[in-house]
Design an enzyme around this catalytic site. Structure first.
Site, PDB file in Angstrom:
ATOM      1  CB  ALA A 241      61.646  23.210  60.363  1.00  0.00           C
ATOM      2  CB  THR A 242      65.043  27.391  59.677  1.00  0.00           C
ATOM      3  OG1 THR A 242      65.425  27.399  61.051  1.00  0.00           O
ATOM      4  CG2 THR A 242      65.150  28.875  59.181  1.00  0.00           C
ATOM      5  CB  SER A 243      59.945  29.469  57.427  1.00  0.00           C
ATOM      6  OG  SER A 243      58.948  28.748  58.316  1.00  0.00           O
ATOM      7  CG  HIS A 244      65.095  28.737  54.228  1.00  0.00           C
ATOM      8  ND1 HIS A 244      65.851  29.867  54.540  1.00  0.00           N
ATOM      9  CD2 HIS A 244      65.248  27.725  55.237  1.00  0.00           C
ATOM     10  CE1 HIS A 244      66.972  29.198  55.569  1.00  0.00           C
ATOM     11  NE2 HIS A 244      66.219  28.157  55.974  1.00  0.00           N
TER      12      HIS A 244
END
Length: 253
Positions: A241-244
């Site tokens: 998934a996209t990392s933040h």
């Protein structure tokens, strides 16, 4: 092409309207966040608060006007002037979650022009945007692998065709996840990923009758990889998934 020509069809659609289809109705019905803002609630729901019905005509003159400004004034009309002021005002007025966007942010922004990335598919050249976008590389790789199969002999949408396309896409995305990133920070081995002999080798991994247990990245020419941090493996460097990363101080800033 000139902006006026590029924006013409969109302006006509916004001004004259278009007929909503069943898919748009389903999407609106399944997106409750559209009810949270006056503009989206007024546009996507009728007076009785029902999602836009399939067959209803949607007209959006509020969108047609800024599109006309960009068509006549070019990109500068978006980053300064009335459109920019409206964008910043909207960002600052989003209820409990206002944004920090400023007119200075928009004025200072500069788009980077990048060369198109092209790959061959049989008698065609297929082109798209290169890194930091990964779409063109992945599509070119998948098509390069599929070139080795007689897709014309398979019915469109058949299980056999879907299987081949799925396997080629899995292999392309394994490479994408391993090698492609922001060119300001990493050098993707684009040429190596698209070399015919490399794609032929990747295609040989595809079994027309069986699914690959695991689609792993290959070894394209000129691939330069940074070592993984401790605790991360080569096959699963991070969650899918996209990392933040958020940094918050004691005052909640």
């Amino acid at each position: 092409l000139p902006c006026a020509r590029n924006f013409g069809p969109a302006i006509a659609r916004a001004h004259d309207g278009f007929q909503a289809g069943p898919r748009l109705h389903r999407l609106v019905a399944s997106t409750p966040q559209l009810r949270e803002h006056d503009a989206t609630r007024a546009y996507f729901f009728d007076r009785d608060a029902n999602p836009v019905a399939a067959g209803a005509r949607l007209v959006n003159d509020d969108l047609a006007e800024p599109l006309r400004q960009i068509a006549n004034g070019g990109a500068g009309a978006f980053y300064a002037g009335s459109i920019a002021r409206d964008v910043v005002a909207a960002a600052e007025s989003v209820g409990a979650r206002p944004g920090l966007l400023s007119l200075a942010d928009l004025a200072a922004y500069s788009a980077v022009r990048r060369d198109a990335l092209c790959g061959a598919y049989r008698t065609r050249q297929v082109c798209g945007m290169g890194p930091p976008s990964s779409g063109a590389i992945a599509i070119a790789q998948a098509l390069g692998m599929l070139e080795r199969f007689d897709l014309a002999a398979l019915a469109p949408g058949s299980p056999e065709a879907i299987h081949l396309i799925s396997e080629a896409t899995r292999l392309a995305f394994a490479d994408r996840n391993r090698f492609v990133g922001d060119p300001d920070h990493v050098t993707a081995p684009t040429a190596g990923l698209l070399e015919p002999h490399y794609l032929a080798a990747r295609a040989r991994l595809i079994d027309p009758l069986r699914r690959l247990p695991q689609a792993l990245p290959g070894e394209p020419r000129h691939a330069r990889l940074d070592p993984f941090p401790p605790g991360l493996s080569d096959t699963a460097p991070e969650m899918p998934a996209t990392s933040h990363v958020s940094v918050v101080d004691g005052s909640g800033n």
